[in-house]
Design an enzyme around this catalytic site. Sequence first.
Site, short mmCIF file in Angstrom:
data_model
loop_
_atom_site.label_atom_id
_atom_site.label_comp_id
_atom_site.label_asym_id
_atom_site.label_seq_id
_atom_site.Cartn_x
_atom_site.Cartn_y
_atom_site.Cartn_z
N SER A 138 13.09 -42.58 32.40
CA SER A 138 11.62 -42.59 32.56
C SER A 138 11.29 -41.96 33.90
O SER A 138 12.14 -41.93 34.80
CB SER A 138 11.13 -44.05 32.54
OG SER A 138 9.84 -44.14 33.10
N TYR B 213 12.81 -52.79 35.50
CA TYR B 213 12.67 -51.57 34.69
C TYR B 213 12.90 -50.34 35.57
O TYR B 213 13.62 -49.42 35.21
CB TYR B 213 11.27 -51.54 34.06
CG TYR B 213 11.05 -50.40 33.08
CD1 TYR B 213 11.66 -50.40 31.84
CD2 TYR B 213 10.20 -49.34 33.40
CE1 TYR B 213 11.44 -49.36 30.92
CE2 TYR B 213 9.97 -48.31 32.50
CZ TYR B 213 10.59 -48.33 31.26
OH TYR B 213 10.37 -47.30 30.36
N LYS C 38 16.14 -47.85 35.19
CA LYS C 38 15.96 -46.42 34.88
C LYS C 38 16.61 -45.55 35.96
O LYS C 38 17.23 -44.54 35.64
CB LYS C 38 14.48 -46.08 34.72
CG LYS C 38 13.83 -46.72 33.49
CD LYS C 38 14.55 -46.36 32.21
CE LYS C 38 13.80 -46.78 30.96
NZ LYS C 38 14.59 -46.57 29.73
N1 LIG Z 1 6.84 -45.66 25.35
C1 LIG Z 1 6.60 -44.95 26.45
O1 LIG Z 1 5.47 -44.53 26.72
C2 LIG Z 1 7.75 -44.64 27.39
C3 LIG Z 1 7.50 -43.99 28.61
C4 LIG Z 1 8.57 -43.64 29.43
C5 LIG Z 1 9.86 -43.94 29.05
N2 LIG Z 1 10.08 -44.60 27.86
C6 LIG Z 1 11.48 -44.87 27.47
O2 LIG Z 1 11.74 -44.17 26.26
C7 LIG Z 1 12.66 -44.93 25.46
C8 LIG Z 1 12.06 -45.11 24.09
O3 LIG Z 1 10.85 -45.82 24.22
P1 LIG Z 1 10.06 -46.27 22.92
O4 LIG Z 1 8.72 -46.70 23.40
O5 LIG Z 1 10.17 -45.20 21.90
O6 LIG Z 1 10.92 -47.54 22.49
P2 LIG Z 1 10.58 -48.65 21.37
O7 LIG Z 1 9.58 -48.12 20.40
O8 LIG Z 1 10.29 -49.93 22.07
O9 LIG Z 1 11.97 -48.77 20.59
C9 LIG Z 1 13.07 -49.35 21.26
C10 LIG Z 1 14.25 -49.37 20.32
O10 LIG Z 1 15.32 -50.10 20.95
C11 LIG Z 1 15.78 -51.12 20.07
N3 LIG Z 1 16.30 -52.25 20.85
C12 LIG Z 1 15.79 -52.77 22.01
N4 LIG Z 1 16.56 -53.79 22.44
C13 LIG Z 1 17.58 -53.90 21.54
C14 LIG Z 1 18.70 -54.78 21.43
N5 LIG Z 1 18.94 -55.75 22.34
N6 LIG Z 1 19.55 -54.63 20.38
C15 LIG Z 1 19.32 -53.67 19.44
N7 LIG Z 1 18.28 -52.81 19.50
C16 LIG Z 1 17.41 -52.92 20.54
C17 LIG Z 1 14.54 -51.50 19.28
O11 LIG Z 1 14.89 -52.19 18.12
P3 LIG Z 1 13.78 -53.01 17.26
O12 LIG Z 1 12.45 -52.34 17.41
O13 LIG Z 1 14.34 -52.94 15.90
O14 LIG Z 1 13.69 -54.36 17.86
C18 LIG Z 1 13.97 -50.10 19.01
O15 LIG Z 1 14.67 -49.45 17.97
C19 LIG Z 1 12.92 -46.23 26.22
O16 LIG Z 1 14.11 -46.10 26.95
C20 LIG Z 1 11.73 -46.34 27.17
O17 LIG Z 1 12.05 -47.06 28.34
C21 LIG Z 1 9.07 -44.94 27.02
#
Ligand SMILES: NC(=O)c1ccc[n+]([C@@H]2O[C@H](COP(=O)([O-])OP(=O)(O)OC[C@H]3O[C@@H](n4cnc5c(N)ncnc54)[C@H](OP(=O)(O)O)[C@@H]3O)[C@@H](O)[C@H]2O)c1
Length: 261
Positions: free
Chosen positions: A142, A156, A160
């Site tokens: 991130s 967090y 990261k």
């Molecule tokens: N969203 C944003 O705006 C944003 C911004 C900057 C960076 N990021 C980074 O980008 C990445 C993707 O973000 P996202 O928003 O697309 O993520 P997300 O929609 O929250 O999806 C996270 C995934 O990780 C799985 N997961 C989490 N903990 C787990 C565990 N203990 N065991 C097994 N599976 C687990 C979840 O499974 P389930 O859903 O099945 O529980 C899901 O498939 C992350 O690293 C996040 O920090 C996101």
Amino acid sequence: MSVKEVSSYAIHYNEWEYHMIHSLVIGGTRGVGREVVKLFASQGHTVSVIGKRPSLAADAASDNVRYWTMDFTNETELLAALTGIVKRGKLCNLVFAHRYKGNEDPWDGELATSLTATKKIIERLSAEFCKDSDNSIVLTSSIVSHLIADEQPLGYHVAKAGLNQMARFYAVTLGKQGIRVNSVSPSVFIKEESQEYYRSNPDLCQLFSKITPLGRMGTAREIASVIVFLCSPAASYVTGQDIVVDGGISLQAQPALARKI
Ligand SMILES: NC(=O)c1ccc[n+]([C@@H]2O[C@H](COP(=O)([O-])OP(=O)(O)OC[C@H]3O[C@@H](n4cnc5c(N)ncnc54)[C@H](OP(=O)(O)O)[C@@H]3O)[C@@H](O)[C@H]2O)c1
């Protein structure tokens, strides 16, 4: 490069294109990870997916995409799942797209989920990559690996930043095994699961668009495309890098942004 080296490189490159590509996506049931799974599957990869909850109905398992539903911080379950996954074939790509969303202490939870689990998975699988192809590991980080977003907890930010350094460390230590390791650092983006939220908060969406040099918010698909690029032969000499995917938002000085608002 001598002529002989060039021609052996070309042969290697062509072989890479035609052999079965097995890609594992950790956190592939939602958001960016889910988009990565869709892109890999569309390219004919054998895709293994780990997620905590069952995959969405629309993403039914098929011959080439298989799901393991589990909490990967449970080591026994994790090791059993990884043993099953490697039986599907040697790995070419390993993508981490998860983030911590539990109710425990955010510091402990972030470090256990983002750092410790990632390290354990890489170390368990590093000997399970193909010997004769270009292999890739991508860690999703991130922009808060180097900036501060005070709506996110300290853990967090630290996790990261740790992932970026982990990518550099493994790039050096796994390079001779033919494994490239990079990180991708997005800013906030729209994913299928958050579309409704942004539709009902148009002011926020407009504000993000206004302060982003590209004039709009990015999407989970656009983050996934960079990850898939890093897992392709087009990136075969890229390792140890962090690629920021944020439409340019983090290039700007805060006072300039404040004036714009
Ligand atoms: N969203 C944003 O705006 C944003 C911004 C900057 C960076 N990021 C980074 O980008 C990445 C993707 O973000 P996202 O928003 O697309 O993520 P997300 O929609 O929250 O999806 C996270 C995934 O990780 C799985 N997961 C989490 N903990 C787990 C565990 N203990 N065991 C097994 N599976 C687990 C979840 O499974 P389930 O859903 O099945 O529980 C899901 O498939 C992350 O690293 C996040 O920090 C996101």
